[in-house]
Scaffold this motif. Structure first.
Motif, PDB file in Angstrom:
ATOM      1  N   UNK A 148      -2.212  17.037 -10.347  1.00 12.57           N
ATOM      2  CA  UNK A 148      -1.520  17.395  -9.103  1.00 12.57           C
ATOM      3  C   UNK A 148      -2.423  17.898  -7.985  1.00 12.57           C
ATOM      4  N   UNK A 149      -3.692  18.125  -8.269  1.00  7.55           N
ATOM      5  CA  UNK A 149      -4.606  18.651  -7.249  1.00  7.55           C
ATOM      6  C   UNK A 149      -5.942  17.923  -7.348  1.00  7.55           C
ATOM      7  N   UNK A 150      -6.714  17.880  -6.258  1.00  5.80           N
ATOM      8  CA  UNK A 150      -8.032  17.244  -6.295  1.00  5.80           C
ATOM      9  C   UNK A 150      -8.925  17.900  -7.343  1.00  5.80           C
ATOM     10  N   UNK A 151      -9.728  17.078  -8.019  1.00  4.57           N
ATOM     11  CA  UNK A 151     -10.575  17.592  -9.095  1.00  4.57           C
ATOM     12  C   UNK A 151     -11.483  18.724  -8.623  1.00  4.57           C
ATOM     13  N   UNK A 152     -12.100  18.570  -7.435  1.00  2.70           N
ATOM     14  CA  UNK A 152     -13.002  19.610  -6.938  1.00  2.70           C
ATOM     15  C   UNK A 152     -12.274  20.935  -6.727  1.00  2.70           C
ATOM     16  N   UNK A 153     -11.031  20.861  -6.281  1.00  4.81           N
ATOM     17  CA  UNK A 153     -10.242  22.079  -6.084  1.00  4.81           C
ATOM     18  C   UNK A 153      -9.944  22.749  -7.418  1.00  4.81           C
ATOM     19  N   UNK A 154      -9.661  21.935  -8.436  1.00  8.22           N
ATOM     20  CA  UNK A 154      -9.399  22.484  -9.763  1.00  8.22           C
ATOM     21  C   UNK A 154     -10.659  23.112 -10.336  1.00  8.22           C
TER      22      UNK A 154
END
Length: 220
Positions: free
Chosen positions: A140-146
């Motif tokens: 549900x969220x961009x990998x970098x944000x995770x």
């Protein structure tokens, strides 16, 4: 004077105690017992330990029900959930705080920080934090944000002398993503199931058993 540092132990599991401030990535198939393993690693051993869950696969109330069924003590002054599922609903009585989506990493971080501080203020000198699982966040969220979210989460746990236990199904993510996620953790506990027999292996943590160790889960 040599002051012994607090540790977190795991009764009933083939794992030795780990130092306060340790973050562990638990890997294994979603249907192979990883949920039971994660919840058992989060069982409070005494009244001055707290437990905090970030629930992404299963809603907060069900997480607490499953935790209690495995022997967890639901002292809601020291136990709580940040519910990140789409079905999340606030439940003050059970100390469940809804975020609304695994994609709302900012909201999850804010609720985590507030709940962690509240549990600590209520007498939990050390808090076990569990994330089940990281996969919905990555969907549900961009990998970098995770990655940033996980690094922030584990950093806070490390600073507060807590214990972090985060689960992920390696089959649900690519190898590069798994490698990047793993960098935020001190070590891994791998779970496998072969011919109906489950076993765990520890990597990266000191003073742990070598090789695969059989593990059995009681049926709740």
């Amino acid at each position: 004077m040599n002051i012994e540092q607090p540790t977190y132990s795991f009764d009933g599991l083939p794992l030795e105690a780990v130092d306060a401030g340790t973050n562990i990535l638990v890997t294994g198939p979603a249907l192979g017992g990883i949920r039971e393993l994660t919840l058992r690693m989060l069982l409070r051993r005494h009244s001055r330990e707290g437990a905090l869950f970030l629930a992404a696969d299963v809603d907060g109330r069900q997480t607490l029900t499953d935790y209690e069924a495995l022997g967890g003590d639901l002292d809601f002054a020291r136990v709580g959930v940040v519910d990140c599922t789409e079905e999340s609903v606030d439940n003050a009585e059970c100390n469940v705080h809804a975020v609304g989506s695994p994609g709302d990493l900012t909201g999850a971080g804010i609720e985590f920080s507030a709940l962690y501080e509240r549990i600590h203020a209520n007498g939990a000198g050390h808090v076990r934090t569990g994330v089940y699982t990281l996969s919905p966040f990555l969907v549900c969220a961009p990998a970098k944000s995770v990655f940033r979210f996980v690094h922030t989460l584990t950093g806070r746990i490390r600073t507060a002398d807590g214990l972090g236990v985060c689960a992920i199904d390696p089959g649900a993510v690519d190898d590069q993503t798994l490698t990047s996620i793993a960098q935020a953790f001190d070590g891994q506990v791998e779970l496998r199931e072969v011919d109906g027999e489950r076993a765990v292996r520890v990597r990266g943590l000191a003073d742990q058993p070598d090789g695969w160790q059989p593990v059995a889960f009681e049926t709740a």
